[in-house]
Design a protein around this motif. Sequence first.
Motif, PDB file in Angstrom:
ATOM      1  N   ILE A 173       0.841  -1.201   0.000  1.00  9.98           N
ATOM      2  CA  ILE A 173       0.000   0.000   0.000  1.00  9.98           C
ATOM      3  C   ILE A 173       0.874   1.249   0.000  1.00  9.98           C
ATOM      4  O   ILE A 173       0.635   2.187  -0.766  1.00  9.98           O
ATOM      5  CB  ILE A 173      -0.976  -0.014   1.199  1.00  9.98           C
ATOM      6  N   CYS A 201      -1.679  -2.382  -5.329  1.00 10.84           N
ATOM      7  CA  CYS A 201      -2.686  -3.280  -4.773  1.00 10.84           C
ATOM      8  C   CYS A 201      -1.944  -4.446  -4.129  1.00 10.84           C
ATOM      9  O   CYS A 201      -1.046  -5.025  -4.756  1.00 10.84           O
ATOM     10  CB  CYS A 201      -3.611  -3.775  -5.890  1.00 10.84           C
ATOM     11  N   CYS A 208      -8.266  -4.751  -6.440  1.00  8.81           N
ATOM     12  CA  CYS A 208      -8.475  -3.416  -5.895  1.00  8.81           C
ATOM     13  C   CYS A 208      -9.209  -2.535  -6.892  1.00  8.81           C
ATOM     14  O   CYS A 208      -9.054  -2.704  -8.110  1.00  8.81           O
ATOM     15  CB  CYS A 208      -7.130  -2.760  -5.557  1.00  8.81           C
ATOM     16  N   TYR A 229      -7.374   2.672  -5.955  1.00 18.37           N
ATOM     17  CA  TYR A 229      -6.823   2.239  -4.664  1.00 18.37           C
ATOM     18  C   TYR A 229      -5.364   1.873  -4.858  1.00 18.37           C
ATOM     19  O   TYR A 229      -5.036   1.238  -5.840  1.00 18.37           O
ATOM     20  CB  TYR A 229      -7.579   1.028  -4.108  1.00 18.37           C
ATOM     21  N   PRO A 230      -4.461   2.236  -3.953  1.00 17.79           N
ATOM     22  CA  PRO A 230      -4.690   2.961  -2.710  1.00 17.79           C
ATOM     23  C   PRO A 230      -4.670   4.472  -2.911  1.00 17.79           C
ATOM     24  O   PRO A 230      -3.917   4.984  -3.731  1.00 17.79           O
ATOM     25  CB  PRO A 230      -3.507   2.532  -1.842  1.00 17.79           C
ATOM     26  N   ASP A 259      -4.776   6.042   2.414  1.00 20.12           N
ATOM     27  CA  ASP A 259      -4.428   4.640   2.635  1.00 20.12           C
ATOM     28  C   ASP A 259      -2.920   4.477   2.775  1.00 20.12           C
ATOM     29  O   ASP A 259      -2.437   3.735   3.636  1.00 20.12           O
ATOM     30  CB  ASP A 259      -4.929   3.774   1.474  1.00 20.12           C
ATOM     31  N   ARG A 260      -2.167   5.168   1.926  1.00 22.34           N
ATOM     32  CA  ARG A 260      -0.706   5.082   1.983  1.00 22.34           C
ATOM     33  C   ARG A 260      -0.179   5.662   3.294  1.00 22.34           C
ATOM     34  O   ARG A 260       0.738   5.105   3.905  1.00 22.34           O
ATOM     35  CB  ARG A 260      -0.086   5.778   0.777  1.00 22.34           C
ATOM     36  N   LEU A 274      -8.219  -3.241   5.634  1.00 17.84           N
ATOM     37  CA  LEU A 274      -8.698  -3.018   4.280  1.00 17.84           C
ATOM     38  C   LEU A 274     -10.212  -3.034   4.324  1.00 17.84           C
ATOM     39  O   LEU A 274     -10.806  -3.837   5.052  1.00 17.84           O
ATOM     40  CB  LEU A 274      -8.230  -4.140   3.340  1.00 17.84           C
ATOM     41  N   GLY A 276      -9.832   2.015   3.275  1.00 10.90           N
ATOM     42  CA  GLY A 276      -9.233   1.586   4.524  1.00 10.90           C
ATOM     43  C   GLY A 276      -9.916   2.233   5.707  1.00 10.90           C
ATOM     44  O   GLY A 276     -10.579   3.267   5.590  1.00 10.90           O
ATOM     45  N   VAL A 296     -12.175   5.066  -1.614  1.00 13.99           N
ATOM     46  CA  VAL A 296     -11.660   5.695  -2.835  1.00 13.99           C
ATOM     47  C   VAL A 296     -12.790   6.417  -3.568  1.00 13.99           C
ATOM     48  O   VAL A 296     -13.957   6.016  -3.486  1.00 13.99           O
ATOM     49  CB  VAL A 296     -10.973   4.670  -3.764  1.00 13.99           C
TER      50      VAL A 296
END
Length: 166
Positions: A16, A21, A27, A31-32, A36-37, A60, A79, A99
């Motif tokens: 991530i 993915c 994903c 995404y991500p 999320d990162r 997730l 996430g 997302v």
Amino acid sequence: MTVTLRLIDPAVAGAIVAGRCPDGFDCAPDYPAEGDRIAAGLFLERCGAGADPRPFGAFLVCASAAGDPSRDDAVVIGGIGFHGGLDERGRVEIGYGIVPSRQGAGFATQALGQLIQHAIGLGVRALTAETDHGNAVSQSVLRHHGFTEVGADERTVFLELALGWQ
């Protein structure tokens, strides 16, 4: 579509952070996302410091027609998770994101409901969250689950949900 949460591990978090993915998952194309990162990076920092954050880690958010993340149609769409462990009052901050391609379908509301149940099972006394003043959608998701505003500054609204035992 039904949402299921999958607790991440360091390998998933590494993918991530790298903007990929995770292996073994399908994903959404977007995404991500940046959030999320960032969350996966914080998870890895805590792991690197010798403090595995699980069960207060990151999850997730997977959507599937049958609500089973192991099915072929399960797709990672965002996430959700905890921003660390319990404080001295038994509270923990949460954060989440879906997302853009999957927003507006109730996925954040479903995921937050599941995270609240998980927190209750862990003995959390209260959940806290922050949103920008302009993020009315996120505030609505939080209020739907009983979060109430406990403060604000020039940029942020602070919300909290008591989980029944104070």
